[in-house]
Design a protein around this motif. Structure first.
Motif, PDB file in Angstrom:
ATOM      1  N   LYS A 141      40.969 -67.210 -77.913  1.00 21.18           N
ATOM      2  CA  LYS A 141      40.652 -67.643 -79.274  1.00 21.18           C
ATOM      3  C   LYS A 141      41.578 -66.983 -80.278  1.00 21.18           C
ATOM      4  CE  LYS A 141      35.717 -68.751 -78.750  1.00 21.18           C
ATOM      5  NZ  LYS A 141      34.350 -68.377 -79.185  1.00 21.18           N
ATOM      6  N   ASN A 142      41.845 -65.696 -80.078  1.00 22.98           N
ATOM      7  CA  ASN A 142      42.728 -64.974 -80.992  1.00 22.98           C
ATOM      8  C   ASN A 142      44.149 -65.519 -80.951  1.00 22.98           C
ATOM      9  OD1 ASN A 142      40.580 -63.351 -81.663  1.00 22.98           O
ATOM     10  ND2 ASN A 142      41.169 -61.664 -80.328  1.00 22.98           N
ATOM     11  N   VAL A 143      44.622 -65.804 -79.735  1.00 23.74           N
ATOM     12  CA  VAL A 143      45.969 -66.366 -79.588  1.00 23.74           C
ATOM     13  C   VAL A 143      46.049 -67.738 -80.254  1.00 23.74           C
ATOM     14  CG1 VAL A 143      47.646 -67.272 -77.924  1.00 23.74           C
ATOM     15  CG2 VAL A 143      46.520 -65.088 -77.478  1.00 23.74           C
ATOM     16  N   GLN A 144      45.015 -68.540 -80.048  1.00 22.15           N
ATOM     17  CA  GLN A 144      44.988 -69.883 -80.630  1.00 22.15           C
ATOM     18  C   GLN A 144      44.965 -69.809 -82.154  1.00 22.15           C
ATOM     19  OE1 GLN A 144      41.991 -72.182 -78.697  1.00 22.15           O
ATOM     20  NE2 GLN A 144      42.526 -74.097 -79.700  1.00 22.15           N
ATOM     21  N   SER A 145      44.176 -68.880 -82.694  1.00 23.98           N
ATOM     22  CA  SER A 145      44.095 -68.707 -84.144  1.00 23.98           C
ATOM     23  C   SER A 145      45.435 -68.250 -84.711  1.00 23.98           C
ATOM     24  CB  SER A 145      43.003 -67.680 -84.479  1.00 23.98           C
ATOM     25  OG  SER A 145      42.983 -67.388 -85.858  1.00 23.98           O
ATOM     26  N   PHE A 146      46.080 -67.316 -83.999  1.00 21.82           N
ATOM     27  CA  PHE A 146      47.372 -66.810 -84.449  1.00 21.82           C
ATOM     28  C   PHE A 146      48.415 -67.931 -84.448  1.00 21.82           C
ATOM     29  CE2 PHE A 146      51.526 -64.847 -83.653  1.00 21.82           C
ATOM     30  CZ  PHE A 146      51.583 -63.925 -84.697  1.00 21.82           C
ATOM     31  N   ALA A 147      48.418 -68.742 -83.408  1.00 23.54           N
ATOM     32  CA  ALA A 147      49.368 -69.855 -83.319  1.00 23.54           C
ATOM     33  C   ALA A 147      49.138 -70.855 -84.436  1.00 23.54           C
ATOM     34  CB  ALA A 147      49.233 -70.537 -81.957  1.00 23.54           C
ATOM     35  N   ASN A 148      47.888 -71.100 -84.772  1.00 19.00           N
ATOM     36  CA  ASN A 148      47.555 -72.024 -85.855  1.00 19.00           C
ATOM     37  C   ASN A 148      48.098 -71.514 -87.189  1.00 19.00           C
ATOM     38  OD1 ASN A 148      46.158 -74.407 -86.822  1.00 19.00           O
ATOM     39  ND2 ASN A 148      44.682 -73.022 -87.746  1.00 19.00           N
ATOM     40  N   LYS A 149      47.971 -70.192 -87.382  1.00 23.59           N
ATOM     41  CA  LYS A 149      48.491 -69.593 -88.619  1.00 23.59           C
ATOM     42  C   LYS A 149      50.014 -69.689 -88.671  1.00 23.59           C
ATOM     43  CE  LYS A 149      44.649 -66.361 -89.171  1.00 23.59           C
ATOM     44  NZ  LYS A 149      44.210 -64.941 -89.055  1.00 23.59           N
ATOM     45  N   ILE A 150      50.659 -69.500 -87.506  1.00 24.99           N
ATOM     46  CA  ILE A 150      52.125 -69.614 -87.460  1.00 24.99           C
ATOM     47  C   ILE A 150      52.560 -70.993 -87.928  1.00 24.99           C
ATOM     48  CG2 ILE A 150      54.111 -69.816 -85.916  1.00 24.99           C
ATOM     49  CD1 ILE A 150      53.005 -67.589 -84.252  1.00 24.99           C
ATOM     50  N   VAL A 151      51.906 -72.031 -87.392  1.00 19.85           N
ATOM     51  CA  VAL A 151      52.284 -73.405 -87.715  1.00 19.85           C
ATOM     52  C   VAL A 151      52.170 -73.660 -89.214  1.00 19.85           C
ATOM     53  CG1 VAL A 151      51.667 -75.825 -87.406  1.00 19.85           C
ATOM     54  CG2 VAL A 151      51.714 -74.300 -85.434  1.00 19.85           C
ATOM     55  N   TRP A 152      51.017 -73.286 -89.792  1.00 22.34           N
ATOM     56  CA  TRP A 152      50.791 -73.593 -91.208  1.00 22.34           C
ATOM     57  C   TRP A 152      51.653 -72.740 -92.134  1.00 22.34           C
ATOM     58  CZ3 TRP A 152      48.903 -77.899 -92.772  1.00 22.34           C
ATOM     59  CH2 TRP A 152      48.001 -78.592 -91.962  1.00 22.34           C
ATOM     60  N   LEU A 153      51.778 -71.465 -91.830  1.00 27.02           N
ATOM     61  CA  LEU A 153      52.589 -70.590 -92.688  1.00 27.02           C
ATOM     62  C   LEU A 153      54.055 -71.012 -92.679  1.00 27.02           C
ATOM     63  CD1 LEU A 153      51.080 -67.045 -91.940  1.00 27.02           C
ATOM     64  CD2 LEU A 153      50.918 -68.358 -94.059  1.00 27.02           C
ATOM     65  N   VAL A 154      54.581 -71.310 -91.475  1.00 30.13           N
ATOM     66  CA  VAL A 154      55.983 -71.735 -91.377  1.00 30.13           C
ATOM     67  C   VAL A 154      56.179 -73.084 -92.052  1.00 30.13           C
ATOM     68  CG1 VAL A 154      57.816 -72.391 -89.781  1.00 30.13           C
ATOM     69  CG2 VAL A 154      56.413 -70.401 -89.283  1.00 30.13           C
ATOM     70  N   ALA A 155      55.230 -73.993 -91.883  1.00 31.03           N
ATOM     71  CA  ALA A 155      55.344 -75.316 -92.503  1.00 31.03           C
ATOM     72  C   ALA A 155      55.349 -75.211 -94.026  1.00 31.03           C
ATOM     73  CB  ALA A 155      54.199 -76.209 -92.036  1.00 31.03           C
ATOM     74  N   ILE A 156      54.450 -74.410 -94.561  1.00 27.81           N
ATOM     75  CA  ILE A 156      54.381 -74.241 -96.023  1.00 27.81           C
ATOM     76  C   ILE A 156      55.644 -73.552 -96.548  1.00 27.81           C
ATOM     77  CG2 ILE A 156      53.154 -73.068 -97.891  1.00 27.81           C
ATOM     78  CD1 ILE A 156      50.578 -73.468 -96.218  1.00 27.81           C
ATOM     79  N   ALA A 157      56.026 -72.456 -95.863  1.00 24.70           N
ATOM     80  CA  ALA A 157      57.232 -71.732 -96.286  1.00 24.70           C
ATOM     81  C   ALA A 157      58.461 -72.623 -96.162  1.00 24.70           C
ATOM     82  CB  ALA A 157      57.401 -70.471 -95.443  1.00 24.70           C
ATOM     83  N   GLY A 158      58.542 -73.405 -95.084  1.00 27.48           N
ATOM     84  CA  GLY A 158      59.675 -74.302 -94.886  1.00 27.48           C
ATOM     85  C   GLY A 158      59.775 -75.362 -95.967  1.00 27.48           C
ATOM     86  N   THR A 159      58.618 -75.919 -96.346  1.00 32.10           N
ATOM     87  CA  THR A 159      58.609 -76.932 -97.404  1.00 32.10           C
ATOM     88  C   THR A 159      59.125 -76.345 -98.726  1.00 32.10           C
ATOM     89  OG1 THR A 159      56.725 -78.028 -96.367  1.00 32.10           O
ATOM     90  CG2 THR A 159      57.155 -78.556 -98.675  1.00 32.10           C
ATOM     91  N   ILE A 160      58.653 -75.143 -99.043  1.00 32.25           N
ATOM     92  CA  ILE A 160      59.070 -74.487-100.285  1.00 32.25           C
ATOM     93  C   ILE A 160      60.577 -74.194-100.264  1.00 32.25           C
ATOM     94  CG2 ILE A 160      58.834 -72.394-101.681  1.00 32.25           C
ATOM     95  CD1 ILE A 160      55.882 -72.307-100.755  1.00 32.25           C
ATOM     96  N   ILE A 161      61.051 -73.640 -99.140  1.00 31.63           N
ATOM     97  CA  ILE A 161      62.481 -73.295 -99.037  1.00 31.63           C
ATOM     98  C   ILE A 161      63.355 -74.535 -99.150  1.00 31.63           C
ATOM     99  CG2 ILE A 161      64.251 -72.399 -97.477  1.00 31.63           C
ATOM    100  CD1 ILE A 161      62.083 -70.495 -96.376  1.00 31.63           C
TER     101      ILE A 161
END
Length: 479
Positions: free
Chosen positions: A299-319
């Motif tokens: 569950k922790n790994v899955q949660s961490f991976a989910n955060k990676i996807v959203w954080l990178v997507a948001i940061a990528g859009t802004i950049i």
């Protein structure tokens, strides 16, 4: 479709800028893809854990009812006794046939005296093993018979406290036989080997002799007891049917542990077993400690991976949005000329999108080449950390003064609970996934492409605001 040609010409003409965008987009997509494949691997591992975690449901005597019955009988008798309740093996086997039960282990115990051999005893303060002649003056029996369906399924063998060193384990096929597995120290002290016969005597008034056949020898890791005659070496494993015949409860048993096929069906199975046993003298309790210990890291790994996807997507859009906005500023004159020549502003926005789309295709190729490697490294490192944390936390909660005692086993109280907890921790450690099976699936590629399109679309939309507000006259006049 003129703007499509302009997009390709611009990318080939501005090689440096195009390469920079390709590197940025590739980095974004590599981490997005890593997050997606870690998510998929964690989900697959979670399903695997649910099937193989080995959640158990124990049916054992209700201790409160046992003591209440003893107290009520003590008023009528000068010598109060505790009677362990039993349940018919037919009911036990009926519950064992439930589709959600993988296997079960019946447990019965009895106390007898050694007759043809000597028991192992440990004297207080002495460093060596002493010998106590079996059957002389022992009122409660100097040999403990542990009757089971299979020794492989007992907590002591699961936790490696006991281990077969010669011969074989007790199996389900040993039911109604007199085959036994004895401890290595007991065998060495009496020069016993596989195939030999030993004799024990019951502690009842008749003192009936029973001849047993040695089919296996195990080694116990438990420390020796300071009480003479109670050394762990004096425990003999046999089929659950033999202790029942000694205690006069043939066809019945006192304890059974069911291991589930699917840990997710624990509540429903517990309810069904209760209805089958249907006795207030027994408690039906589940132990999913091993399941939870294995599931939490996933569950922790899955949660961490989910955060990676959203954080990178948001940061990528802004950049990307900021880069395109800066790019639009440097291309204002170009855009003004195009608009003044009658080019639609939507076509200009389409040109920007086309440029980024071509870069997206190249970035996806790079991401597919590197994403699995990055995801594998990040995922397995995170999994190892989470499993270490989970096992350490479980061990502390079990061993600490405030820890849960666990499931009582064979009347062992706190000691029995600790053994079951140790067995669960050991079992979970053995079953714990060492690596995540990360791989790029077609669905992962589709998710990556979809998220990539969303990222560039949002980036273009943000930067398009300034394009739509531009007036050709103002641009060409330099205002």
């Amino acid at each position: 479709m003129n703007y499509l040609k302009r997009a390709m010409l611009y990318l080939t003409h501005k090689k440096g800028q195009s390469l920079l965008l390709l590197l940025i987009m590739s980095a974004i997509l590599v981490f997005v893809l890593s997050g997606i494949i870690i998510q998929n691997a964690a989900l697959s591992a979670t399903n695997s854990v649910t099937k193989s975690a080995g959640t158990t449901i124990s049916v054992s005597a209700n201790r409160n009812k046992m003591f209440a019955k003893m107290r009520s009988s003590s008023s009528k008798s000068k010598t109060p006794t505790i009677t362990t309740p039993t349940v018919s093996n037919e009911k036990i086997k009926k519950a064992g046939k439930l589709s959600t039960v993988a296997y079960y282990n019946i447990t019965n115990t009895a106390s007898v005296n050694a007759s043809s051999f000597d028991t192992v005893s440990t004297s207080t303060g002495s460093q060596g093993m002493g010998m106590m002649k079996g059957g002389k003056g022992a009122s409660t029996g100097n040999i403990s018979i542990e009757g089971v369906t299979s020794t492989k399924l007992t907590s002591s063998f699961i936790s490696k406290e006991d281990k077969i060193v010669s011969g074989r384990n007790i199996k389900a096929s040993d039911a109604n036989s007199k085959n036994v597995v004895i401890e290595k120290e007991l065998a060495s002290s009496n020069n016993l080997k596989i195939g030999d016969s030993i004799t024990v005597k019951t502690t009842t008034s008749g003192k009936k002799k029973i001849q047993l056949k040695v089919v296996g020898i195990y080694k116990a890791k438990s420390t020796s007891s300071s009480m003479p005659g109670s050394d762990p070496s004096n425990t003999i494993y046999t089929s659950y049917t033999l202790p029942a015949s000694v205690t006069g409860t043939t066809g019945k048993s006192s304890t059974v542990t069911y291991t589930l096929e699917d840990s997710g069906k624990e509540k429903a199975t517990t309810k069904k077993i209760k209805s089958i046993i249907n006795s207030s003298s027994f408690t039906v309790s589940s132990n999913d400690e091993s399941y939870q210990q294995l599931l939490q890291p996933m569950k922790n790994v899955q949660s961490f991976a989910n955060k990676i996807v959203w954080l990178v997507a948001i940061a990528g859009t802004i950049i990307l949005g900021l880069i395109i906005i800066l790019s639009v500023r440097t291309r204002q004159k170009e855009i003004g000329v195009l608009v003044s020549l009658g080019e639609s502003k939507l076509h200009i926005v389409g040109q920007l999108f086309s440029e980024l789309f071509v870069i997206l295709i190249g970035a996806m190729v790079i991401a597919l080449l590197l994403g699995n490697f990055v995801g594998n490294k990040v995922g397995n490192q995170l999994l190892a950390q989470q499993q270490t944390t989970s096992i350490t936390t479980t061990a502390k909660s079990s061993d600490g003064p405030g820890g849960a005692p666990g499931t009582q086993h064979n009347g062992g109280g706190m000691h029995g609970g600790a053994m079951m907890s140790q067995a669960s921790t050991s079992s979970a450690s053995q079953r714990a996934l060492k690596t995540l099976n990360t791989s790029i699936s077609p669905s992962s590629i589709m998710k990556l492409g979809g998220m990539g399109l969303v990222i560039i679309a949002l980036a273009v939309c943000v930067s398009s605001i300034s394009i739509l507000r531009l007036r050709p006259k103002d641009i060409l006049l330099g205002e």
